[in-house]
Motif scaffolding. Structure first.
Motif, PDB file in Angstrom:
ATOM      1  N   TYR A 146     -37.755  76.849 -44.925  1.00 14.42           N
ATOM      2  CA  TYR A 146     -37.817  78.309 -44.868  1.00 14.42           C
ATOM      3  C   TYR A 146     -37.535  78.734 -43.429  1.00 14.42           C
ATOM      4  O   TYR A 146     -38.182  78.256 -42.492  1.00 14.42           O
ATOM      5  CB  TYR A 146     -39.199  78.805 -45.297  1.00 14.42           C
ATOM      6  N   GLY A 147     -36.541  79.614 -43.223  1.00  9.62           N
ATOM      7  CA  GLY A 147     -36.134  79.970 -41.869  1.00  9.62           C
ATOM      8  C   GLY A 147     -36.222  81.447 -41.564  1.00  9.62           C
ATOM      9  O   GLY A 147     -35.909  82.295 -42.402  1.00  9.62           O
ATOM     10  N   VAL A 148     -36.640  81.753 -40.349  1.00 10.52           N
ATOM     11  CA  VAL A 148     -36.660  83.108 -39.821  1.00 10.52           C
ATOM     12  C   VAL A 148     -35.909  83.103 -38.489  1.00 10.52           C
ATOM     13  O   VAL A 148     -36.110  82.206 -37.657  1.00 10.52           O
ATOM     14  CB  VAL A 148     -38.099  83.611 -39.577  1.00 10.52           C
ATOM     15  N   ILE A 191     -30.023  78.247 -36.861  1.00  6.82           N
ATOM     16  CA  ILE A 191     -31.045  78.302 -37.915  1.00  6.82           C
ATOM     17  C   ILE A 191     -30.400  78.219 -39.295  1.00  6.82           C
ATOM     18  O   ILE A 191     -30.945  77.584 -40.205  1.00  6.82           O
ATOM     19  CB  ILE A 191     -31.910  79.583 -37.790  1.00  6.82           C
ATOM     20  N   SER A 192     -29.234  78.811 -39.486  1.00 10.56           N
ATOM     21  CA  SER A 192     -28.589  78.760 -40.804  1.00 10.56           C
ATOM     22  C   SER A 192     -28.157  77.335 -41.148  1.00 10.56           C
ATOM     23  O   SER A 192     -28.242  76.915 -42.306  1.00 10.56           O
ATOM     24  CB  SER A 192     -27.400  79.722 -40.867  1.00 10.56           C
ATOM     25  N   SER A 244     -27.680  82.663 -46.481  1.00 11.85           N
ATOM     26  CA  SER A 244     -28.468  83.763 -47.055  1.00 11.85           C
ATOM     27  C   SER A 244     -29.956  83.440 -47.147  1.00 11.85           C
ATOM     28  O   SER A 244     -30.766  84.326 -47.387  1.00 11.85           O
ATOM     29  CB  SER A 244     -27.934  84.111 -48.446  1.00 11.85           C
ATOM     30  N   GLY A 245     -30.319  82.173 -46.953  1.00  8.05           N
ATOM     31  CA  GLY A 245     -31.719  81.797 -47.052  1.00  8.05           C
ATOM     32  C   GLY A 245     -32.523  82.052 -45.805  1.00  8.05           C
ATOM     33  O   GLY A 245     -33.716  81.731 -45.752  1.00  8.05           O
ATOM     34  N   VAL A 246     -31.904  82.657 -44.784  1.00 10.41           N
ATOM     35  CA  VAL A 246     -32.602  82.952 -43.530  1.00 10.41           C
ATOM     36  C   VAL A 246     -32.947  84.447 -43.489  1.00 10.41           C
ATOM     37  O   VAL A 246     -32.112  85.297 -43.786  1.00 10.41           O
ATOM     38  CB  VAL A 246     -31.743  82.590 -42.313  1.00 10.41           C
ATOM     39  N   ALA A 247     -34.182  84.758 -43.112  1.00  6.98           N
ATOM     40  CA  ALA A 247     -34.596  86.147 -42.907  1.00  6.98           C
ATOM     41  C   ALA A 247     -34.427  86.488 -41.435  1.00  6.98           C
ATOM     42  O   ALA A 247     -34.947  85.785 -40.565  1.00  6.98           O
ATOM     43  CB  ALA A 247     -36.050  86.324 -43.321  1.00  6.98           C
ATOM     44  N   SER A 262     -41.138  72.950 -44.682  1.00  4.65           N
ATOM     45  CA  SER A 262     -41.271  73.443 -43.299  1.00  4.65           C
ATOM     46  C   SER A 262     -41.006  74.943 -43.209  1.00  4.65           C
ATOM     47  O   SER A 262     -40.087  75.474 -43.842  1.00  4.65           O
ATOM     48  CB  SER A 262     -40.298  72.711 -42.381  1.00  4.65           C
ATOM     49  N   LYS A 263     -41.811  75.607 -42.394  1.00  2.00           N
ATOM     50  CA  LYS A 263     -41.587  77.008 -42.048  1.00  2.00           C
ATOM     51  C   LYS A 263     -41.155  77.050 -40.588  1.00  2.00           C
ATOM     52  O   LYS A 263     -41.888  76.621 -39.704  1.00  2.00           O
ATOM     53  CB  LYS A 263     -42.855  77.832 -42.274  1.00  2.00           C
ATOM     54  N   VAL A 264     -39.949  77.588 -40.361  1.00  2.00           N
ATOM     55  CA  VAL A 264     -39.282  77.439 -39.070  1.00  2.00           C
ATOM     56  C   VAL A 264     -38.794  78.792 -38.576  1.00  2.00           C
ATOM     57  O   VAL A 264     -38.297  79.610 -39.360  1.00  2.00           O
ATOM     58  CB  VAL A 264     -38.076  76.481 -39.195  1.00  2.00           C
TER      59      VAL A 264
END
Length: 283
Positions: free
Chosen positions: A93-95, A83-84, A113-116, A70-72
């Motif tokens: 995948y998180g933004v 989101i984190s 750390s996996g969130v942009a 998923s792109k979220v």
């Protein structure tokens, strides 16, 4: 899911007559000043009075069905708390997008750390069209300046079949919240800036969404002590309204405490909220 096509043309006429700017430029500037000042303590105070965090995370995961693929994106991400947690638990995948750089700085330092994280307003989202599986927002849609434009952005960045999830206070149940029972004028202010379910539906139709589902979760039974509640509304909640001076805030606290004593209230329930789910039609 409710099919929204049946009233599409009528809704588009109605939405054109709605206010494009639920909050003024002055209020928007005051909100940004507030978030700059409160960024460092925002999570602590908010979680004590408003969040129902665990319940909302569980609800988002249940309806979002996030997976590793998923792109979220979370819009109005603040300090990145939601989101984190979603990214940590599901591997998606998180933004996270927010207009306030101070809140984003906290997110970058303390959250997954996996969130942009990207600084941007919601009306001009810096994301490619048709790339996201899920867009969600929690307790922030009422602070977006132009919801009509923002819903068009939400629709644009979602893939066909993608979902938009909006968690926001249930405005007509807010009047039962202790603060607003004690101070109806504050409820009148909130009612003027928070979109109703019907208004969100109209914005969704206008943007092109074809299906809607509405969920009203059961009342959260996790209460907080009255004194903690008073502390929190003094240091966060009333400040956010950017309406009251120190004397007026003390008067609000006195009203709340008097009503609580009168009704023998020692534990305070959080406010009730709703989840509105929009789906972009499959190709």
């Amino acid at each position: 899911m409710v099919n929204l096509n049946i009233c599409n043309q009528k809704a588009k006429r109605n939405i054109d007559a709605e206010r494009d700017f639920p909050i003024s430029n002055k209020q928007n500037d005051e909100l940004q000043t507030f978030y700059k000042r409160q960024a460092g303590i925002y999570d602590t105070v908010r979680s004590s009075i408003l969040d129902s965090f665990d319940e909302k995370i569980a609800l988002l995961k249940k309806v979002g069905k996030f997976s590793y693929e998923s792109k979220v994106a979370e819009i109005g991400v603040g300090t990145g708390k939601y989101i984190s947690k979603i990214v940590k638990d599901t591997g998606c995948y998180g933004v996270g997008i927010d207009i306030n750089i101070d809140m984003l700085s906290i997110a970058n330092k303390t959250k997954h750390s996996g969130v942009a994280y990207i600084q941007s307003d919601a009306e001009r989202l810096p994301l490619k069209p048709g790339t996201l599986d899920i867009v969600f927002t929690v307790n922030s849609v009422h602070q977006i300046k132009n919801l009509k434009t923002t819903f068009l952005e939400f629709f644009k960045i979602l893939k066909p079949g993608g979902k938009l999830l909006i968690i926001t206070p249930e405005i007509y149940k807010l009047q039962d919240f202790l603060l607003y029972k004690a101070c109806p004028f504050l409820f009148d202010f909130e009612k003027g800036r928070m979109p109703t379910r019907d208004l969100l539906e109209l914005y969704g139709i206008y943007a092109g969404f074809t299906n809607l589902k509405y969920i009203a979760p059961p009342q959260n039974n996790n209460t907080i002590p009255l004194e903690q509640f008073l502390f929190c509304i003094k240091h966060k909640f009333l400040t956010c309204l950017a309406l009251l001076n120190t004397r007026e805030i003390e008067d609000v606290l006195r009203r709340v405490k008097s009503l609580a004593v009168l009704n023998d209230i020692s534990q305070v329930y959080p406010y009730e909220y709703m989840l509105v789910i929009f789906k972009k039609q499959e190709e």
